[in-house]
Design an enzyme around this catalytic site. Sequence first.
Site, PDB file in Angstrom:
ATOM      1  CG  ASP A 200     -28.573  41.142  -0.606  1.00  0.00           C
ATOM      2  OD1 ASP A 200     -28.267  40.952  -1.803  1.00  0.00           O
ATOM      3  OD2 ASP A 200     -28.226  40.374   0.305  1.00  0.00           O
ATOM      4  CD  GLU A 286     -20.612  32.845  -7.549  1.00  0.00           C
ATOM      5  OE1 GLU A 286     -20.306  31.645  -7.317  1.00  0.00           O
ATOM      6  OE2 GLU A 286     -21.125  33.608  -6.711  1.00  0.00           O
TER       7      GLU A 286
HETATM    8  C1  UGA Z   1     -23.997  35.173  -2.079  1.00  0.00           C
HETATM    9  C2  UGA Z   1     -23.850  35.682  -3.500  1.00  0.00           C
HETATM   10  O1  UGA Z   1     -23.582  37.073  -3.469  1.00  0.00           O
HETATM   11  C3  UGA Z   1     -25.129  35.404  -4.248  1.00  0.00           C
HETATM   12  O2  UGA Z   1     -25.052  35.942  -5.548  1.00  0.00           O
HETATM   13  C4  UGA Z   1     -25.321  33.916  -4.303  1.00  0.00           C
HETATM   14  O3  UGA Z   1     -26.540  33.608  -4.954  1.00  0.00           O
HETATM   15  C5  UGA Z   1     -25.392  33.379  -2.876  1.00  0.00           C
HETATM   16  O4  UGA Z   1     -24.266  33.785  -2.107  1.00  0.00           O
HETATM   17  C6  UGA Z   1     -25.439  31.861  -2.919  1.00  0.00           C
HETATM   18  O5  UGA Z   1     -24.648  31.223  -2.243  1.00  0.00           O
HETATM   19  O6  UGA Z   1     -26.271  31.341  -3.650  1.00  0.00           O
HETATM   20  P1  UGA Z   1     -25.849  36.040  -0.262  1.00  0.00           P
HETATM   21  O7  UGA Z   1     -25.854  37.443   0.202  1.00  0.00           O
HETATM   22  O8  UGA Z   1     -25.409  34.999   0.681  1.00  0.00           O
HETATM   23  O9  UGA Z   1     -25.035  35.984  -1.587  1.00  0.00           O
HETATM   24  O10 UGA Z   1     -27.295  35.610  -0.865  1.00  0.00           O
HETATM   25  P2  UGA Z   1     -28.666  36.383  -0.831  1.00  0.00           P
HETATM   26  O11 UGA Z   1     -28.457  37.826  -1.059  1.00  0.00           O
HETATM   27  O12 UGA Z   1     -29.412  35.963   0.348  1.00  0.00           O
HETATM   28  O13 UGA Z   1     -29.381  35.764  -2.122  1.00  0.00           O
HETATM   29  C7  UGA Z   1     -28.963  36.046  -3.437  1.00  0.00           C
HETATM   30  C8  UGA Z   1     -30.158  36.479  -4.282  1.00  0.00           C
HETATM   31  O14 UGA Z   1     -31.124  35.425  -4.291  1.00  0.00           O
HETATM   32  C9  UGA Z   1     -30.859  37.705  -3.727  1.00  0.00           C
HETATM   33  O15 UGA Z   1     -31.224  38.562  -4.787  1.00  0.00           O
HETATM   34  C10 UGA Z   1     -32.066  37.155  -3.009  1.00  0.00           C
HETATM   35  O16 UGA Z   1     -33.183  38.008  -3.000  1.00  0.00           O
HETATM   36  C11 UGA Z   1     -32.359  35.883  -3.803  1.00  0.00           C
HETATM   37  N1  UGA Z   1     -32.982  34.832  -2.969  1.00  0.00           N
HETATM   38  C12 UGA Z   1     -32.483  34.504  -1.752  1.00  0.00           C
HETATM   39  C13 UGA Z   1     -34.093  34.164  -3.438  1.00  0.00           C
HETATM   40  O17 UGA Z   1     -34.575  34.450  -4.540  1.00  0.00           O
HETATM   41  N2  UGA Z   1     -34.670  33.179  -2.661  1.00  0.00           N
HETATM   42  C14 UGA Z   1     -34.187  32.854  -1.426  1.00  0.00           C
HETATM   43  O18 UGA Z   1     -34.750  31.949  -0.769  1.00  0.00           O
HETATM   44  C15 UGA Z   1     -33.061  33.528  -0.968  1.00  0.00           C
HETATM   45 MN    MN Z   2     -26.826  39.041  -0.762  1.00  0.00          MN
END
Ligand code: UGA
Ligand code: MN
Length: 340
Positions: A200, A286
């Site tokens: 995203d 991280e």
């Molecule tokens: C922040 C960080 O930018 C992420 O790199 C980190 O993984 C995340 O927090 C965290 O706390 O783990 P955020 O925008 O809150 O990011 O997270 P998302 O964008 O919702 O998810 C990160 C990645 O994991 C995305 O590529 C998303 O597609 C993936 N994801 C999310 C999954 O594979 N499964 C899920 O249930 C949710």
């Molecule tokens: Mn994100």
Amino acid sequence: MYSTSNHKWSMTSQDMPLKKKLFLYSALVILVFLWFLGVRNRGDAERYEAMRQTLDTYEMQLKESKEQMAYTLRLFKKDCDMWYADLPVIYAITPTYARPVQKAELTRLAQTFMLVPNIHWIVVEDAEEKSRLVSNLLASCHLNYTHLSAMTPPDWKRKAKEPNWKKPRGVIQRNMALQWLRDNTVIGIDKGVIYFADDDNTYSIQIFNEMRHTKRVSVWPVGLVGGLMVERPIIDSTGHIIGWNSAWHPERPFPIDMAGFAINLQLFLKNPEAKFSYEAKGGYQESILLKSLITRDQVEPVADNCTKVYVWHTRTEAVDLVHEKKLRLKGKQSDDGIEV
Ligand code: UGA
Ligand code: MN
């Protein structure tokens, strides 16, 4: 004269071998039959029209597939033109999960990557099995890619109303991609960089130029994250890092977002323990990975000494599907037979 000709005729008729006669008769019968069929079909306007249309469709398909072939060839040629044997490969790791905006996010990301030379996209679906949607998308974008899937354990899946920071996302997906790299690249040989590219975020193609020659771990600013306009490393006048400006848990060993660093592939391969973990405190993913690879003073600032923003931690608003839900109550759906 007459008798001669008569004689000639009678000679021909009577002396013709039986086989030849039979052949001539059968040929005549077939000709009549064909003529009959022809006449009959000429009258059958509907059938004629249907045949004509089928022929037109075939012709069109042939033309289309020719054009498609030319397009595919152009793309393949572009892929070859975009691959340089001596340039380090960027291994972009993307965890992704099914939701209404998934295809939109992945399309945006794929089309950014299509502008980047030597990129290998490792997409790991948060699912039991690889989906048709993601498979189709990957096949259509002509990137070098690896498609995997690993489902987040149910206990670690964020519930609808749970705060964001409570459960980390992408942990087992990124670990699976890291393991793939350990299994498929070679210590001392393969030149590359590992980057965690969430589906995203928004990436300027410039960030890939900046990270490509990372020696150990490179770092740079990330826009719109951690409650700030920009979260970034602070660099002194000699180009060394003296800290981060992070406001959210600044005490973290590496107070940095996943989008703000890249790791040299060889450094990673030489550290077999380096991976993410559900054991880590909230927001420390991280940090635990980076701590297993380097110390804070070893990071390499890029993006003009961390004065430029080339990646933004954008987040896509959940879509309002109020009318879709109503439709489904009636057993209908707007995306019946169409992939969105
Ligand atoms: C922040 C960080 O930018 C992420 O790199 C980190 O993984 C995340 O927090 C965290 O706390 O783990 P955020 O925008 O809150 O990011 O997270 P998302 O964008 O919702 O998810 C990160 C990645 O994991 C995305 O590529 C998303 O597609 C993936 N994801 C999310 C999954 O594979 N499964 C899920 O249930 C949710
Ligand atoms: Mn994100």
